[in-house]
Design a protein around this motif. Structure first.
Motif, short mmCIF file in Angstrom:
data_model
loop_
_atom_site.label_atom_id
_atom_site.label_comp_id
_atom_site.label_asym_id
_atom_site.label_seq_id
_atom_site.Cartn_x
_atom_site.Cartn_y
_atom_site.Cartn_z
N ALA A 216 3.09 5.88 -2.83
CA ALA A 216 4.25 6.74 -3.06
C ALA A 216 4.58 6.82 -4.55
CB ALA A 216 5.45 6.21 -2.29
N LEU A 217 4.56 5.69 -5.24
CA LEU A 217 4.85 5.69 -6.68
C LEU A 217 3.77 6.45 -7.44
CD1 LEU A 217 6.17 2.05 -7.28
CD2 LEU A 217 7.48 4.14 -6.91
N ALA A 218 2.53 6.30 -7.02
CA ALA A 218 1.44 7.04 -7.67
C ALA A 218 1.60 8.54 -7.45
CB ALA A 218 0.09 6.56 -7.13
N TYR A 219 1.99 8.91 -6.22
CA TYR A 219 2.22 10.33 -5.93
C TYR A 219 3.37 10.89 -6.77
CZ TYR A 219 4.18 14.42 -3.64
OH TYR A 219 4.71 15.66 -3.41
N ASN A 220 4.49 10.16 -6.81
CA ASN A 220 5.65 10.64 -7.57
C ASN A 220 5.34 10.78 -9.05
OD1 ASN A 220 7.11 10.76 -5.25
ND2 ASN A 220 8.29 8.91 -5.60
N LYS A 221 4.47 9.90 -9.56
CA LYS A 221 4.10 9.96 -10.97
C LYS A 221 3.33 11.24 -11.28
CE LYS A 221 1.92 7.17 -14.58
NZ LYS A 221 1.19 5.90 -14.88
N ARG A 222 2.56 11.71 -10.30
CA ARG A 222 1.74 12.90 -10.50
C ARG A 222 2.18 14.06 -9.60
NH1 ARG A 222 -3.15 12.05 -13.07
NH2 ARG A 222 -3.58 9.89 -13.65
N GLU A 223 3.44 13.99 -9.16
CA GLU A 223 3.93 14.98 -8.19
C GLU A 223 3.80 16.40 -8.70
OE1 GLU A 223 7.94 15.90 -5.50
OE2 GLU A 223 7.98 14.37 -7.08
N GLN A 224 4.24 16.65 -9.94
CA GLN A 224 4.19 18.01 -10.46
C GLN A 224 2.76 18.49 -10.62
OE1 GLN A 224 7.01 19.89 -10.78
NE2 GLN A 224 5.46 21.49 -10.94
N GLU A 225 1.88 17.58 -11.07
CA GLU A 225 0.47 17.95 -11.22
C GLU A 225 -0.15 18.30 -9.88
OE1 GLU A 225 -3.73 15.77 -12.47
OE2 GLU A 225 -1.81 14.90 -13.11
N ILE A 226 0.18 17.51 -8.84
CA ILE A 226 -0.34 17.78 -7.50
C ILE A 226 0.17 19.11 -6.97
CG2 ILE A 226 -0.30 16.99 -5.10
CD1 ILE A 226 -0.23 14.12 -6.21
N LYS A 227 1.48 19.36 -7.16
CA LYS A 227 2.06 20.62 -6.71
C LYS A 227 1.45 21.81 -7.43
CE LYS A 227 6.56 18.88 -5.16
NZ LYS A 227 8.03 18.91 -5.38
N ASP A 228 1.20 21.64 -8.73
CA ASP A 228 0.58 22.72 -9.50
C ASP A 228 -0.83 23.01 -8.98
OD1 ASP A 228 2.83 22.94 -11.05
OD2 ASP A 228 2.05 21.73 -12.71
N ASN A 229 -1.59 21.95 -8.67
CA ASN A 229 -2.95 22.14 -8.15
C ASN A 229 -2.93 22.82 -6.79
OD1 ASN A 229 -4.19 20.97 -10.38
ND2 ASN A 229 -4.13 18.91 -9.51
N ILE A 230 -1.98 22.43 -5.96
CA ILE A 230 -1.85 23.07 -4.64
C ILE A 230 -1.50 24.55 -4.80
CG2 ILE A 230 -0.49 23.15 -2.52
CD1 ILE A 230 -0.25 20.11 -2.70
N LEU B 256 0.83 -1.21 0.00
CA LEU B 256 0.00 0.00 0.00
C LEU B 256 0.86 1.26 0.00
CD1 LEU B 256 -2.73 1.48 0.31
CD2 LEU B 256 -2.45 1.24 2.79
N CYS B 257 1.83 1.34 0.92
CA CYS B 257 2.66 2.55 1.03
C CYS B 257 3.49 2.76 -0.23
CB CYS B 257 3.57 2.45 2.26
SG CYS B 257 2.69 2.49 3.83
N THR B 258 4.01 1.66 -0.78
CA THR B 258 4.82 1.77 -2.00
C THR B 258 3.97 2.21 -3.17
OG1 THR B 258 6.28 0.00 -1.20
CG2 THR B 258 6.37 0.54 -3.54
N TYR B 259 2.78 1.62 -3.31
CA TYR B 259 1.88 1.99 -4.41
C TYR B 259 1.50 3.47 -4.33
CZ TYR B 259 -2.34 2.40 -7.21
OH TYR B 259 -3.28 2.82 -8.11
#
Length: 398
Positions: A342-356, A337-340
């Motif tokens: 984290a990898l999902a977050y890193n894949k969309r990290e820039q998109e998440i940061k842009d939304n924030i 769960l934690c690995t999945y």
């Protein structure tokens, strides 16, 4: 892997292994019922020994990777771009370490709990990075041998004198600072002696960098790691006991009775040897992604297990209550769960940061607009308050 490759895949794989072992170690240690913690049970005793290897490997690999990147560029001293990045990274880890220990309910009540000031892995790794940078800046423009000598020297000194300084209370410091040096208040890790694993990792990375083009790099590195690791594990305690008998120095006897630092360092060398032997199989894309996502994995595991911000983690509800079957299956699910995530977050990290960023920008605009709308009202209220106060003062004066 070619010896002249700039990417050391086995190091990324070691970091992935270390973070996964940390996840299962924290999960099992926190949730396993004490009735099953039997040191006479071979399975539990073996698990406990290997759990003790995880943190030394993690610190050593962190020091290795950072120093490897630091000295790889041609610029020296403050001109080295990795210095600025390292300082920013070290401070970031310190900040995240404190944020993970923050409790929002306590803040709403105007209270900061004592646990907020405790020191954990991220604090120590952040300070270790800053420490390596300090050693680098002090030595890099002097003698070429000074930087690796100081890195190795720091490890030896911290490990040798651990029985001496571990008895200090550091009571002359505020608790928030003392927690970096003593576990007496509840800190899990302290910068001394754990900085020593980061500096030995940095020392090893310097050796790898200097001999990276040698065709004998891995044969020599593997045989040396096995030899040094075996000596530290099986003979270092007897060596310190013999030094005590020869010199009469009590420090050597104290090390003999609690020789965990040098033995764990031996374990680290053997882990290095195993991963170097298997290095040709260490270029799996998923493994490398996990190795590059250790911070995200650590943050997510801390929130899920310990309930950062809310206190509503698995540890609160299942603390020391599970049997071996549940805790082992749960640990596997927890790692996945934690690995999945984290990898999902890193894949969309820039998109998440842009939304924030957009949310903060929207909030900023709304605040500005609300202020502009309220400005005339506030101005009118200010004038009325001023008039009221002038009348009061006039009345008092008369």
């Amino acid at each position: 892997m070619k010896s002249n490759s700039t990417r050391l895949f086995f190091i990324d794989a070691m970091r992935a292994w270390a973070i996964l072992m940390m996840l299962q170690g924290h999960f099992i240690d926190g949730l396993l019922d004490p009735v099953f913690r039997d040191r006479n049970n071979l399975v539990f005793d073996t698990w406990l020994y290997f759990r003790g290897i995880t943190a030394p490997v993690f610190f050593t690999v962190s020091g290795f990777i950072f120093t490897y990147l630091l000295i790889r560029v041609p610029q020296k001293g403050l001109e080295n771009p990795r210095v600025k990045k390292g300082i920013r990274r070290g401070l970031q880890l310190l900040l995240i370490g404190y944020l993970l220990r923050m409790n929002l309910f306590g803040l709403l009540n105007g209270e900061i709990y004592d646990s907020f000031y405790l020191v954990d892995v991220l604090h120590c790794i952040g300070l270790s990075i800053l420490g390596v940078i300090g050693i680098y800046l002090f030595s890099i423009k002097r003698k070429p041998w000074l930087f690796p000598a100081l890195m190795l020297g720091v490890t030896i000194l911290l490990f040798l004198f651990e029985p001496f300084y571990k008895t200090w209370s550091f009571g002359f410091l505020p608790d928030a600072l003392a927690n970096y040096f003593t576990k007496s208040n509840g800190s899990v890790f302290t910068i001394i002696p754990w900085l020593g694993y980061a500096t030995i990792g940095g020392f090893l990375s310097i050796l790898f960098t200097r001999y990276k083009n040698s065709k004998y790099l891995y044969p020599v590195a593997i045989s040396s790691a096995i030899a040094i690791g075996s000596v530290l594990i099986f003979y270092s305690s007897d060596a310190f006991l013999e030094l005590h008998r020869t010199t009469g120095i009590q420090l050597f006897a104290d090390i003999f009775f609690n020789n965990y630092l040098f033995i764990r360092l031996g374990d680290v060398f053997l882990v290095f040897a195993v991963f170097m032997i298997l290095r040709k199989f260490m270029n799996n894309a998923t493994v490398l992604k996990i190795g590059a996502s250790t911070l995200s994995i650590y943050v997510i595991h801390f929130i899920v297990l310990y309930g950062s911000f809310t206190g509503l983690g698995l540890y609160r509800f299942l603390n020391h209550s599970l049997n071996p079957t549940l805790v082992i299956s749960g640990a596997i699910a927890f790692m996945v769960l934690c690995t999945y995530l984290a990898l999902a977050y890193n894949k969309r990290e820039q998109e998440i940061k842009d939304n924030i960023s957009l949310i903060f920008e929207w909030a900023k605009i709304q605040t500005a607009e609300a202020y502009d709308l309220a400005k005339p009202v506030l101005k009118e209220l200010g004038m009325r308050a001023k008039l009221f106060l002038s009348r009061v003062f006039a009345f008092v004066k008369n």
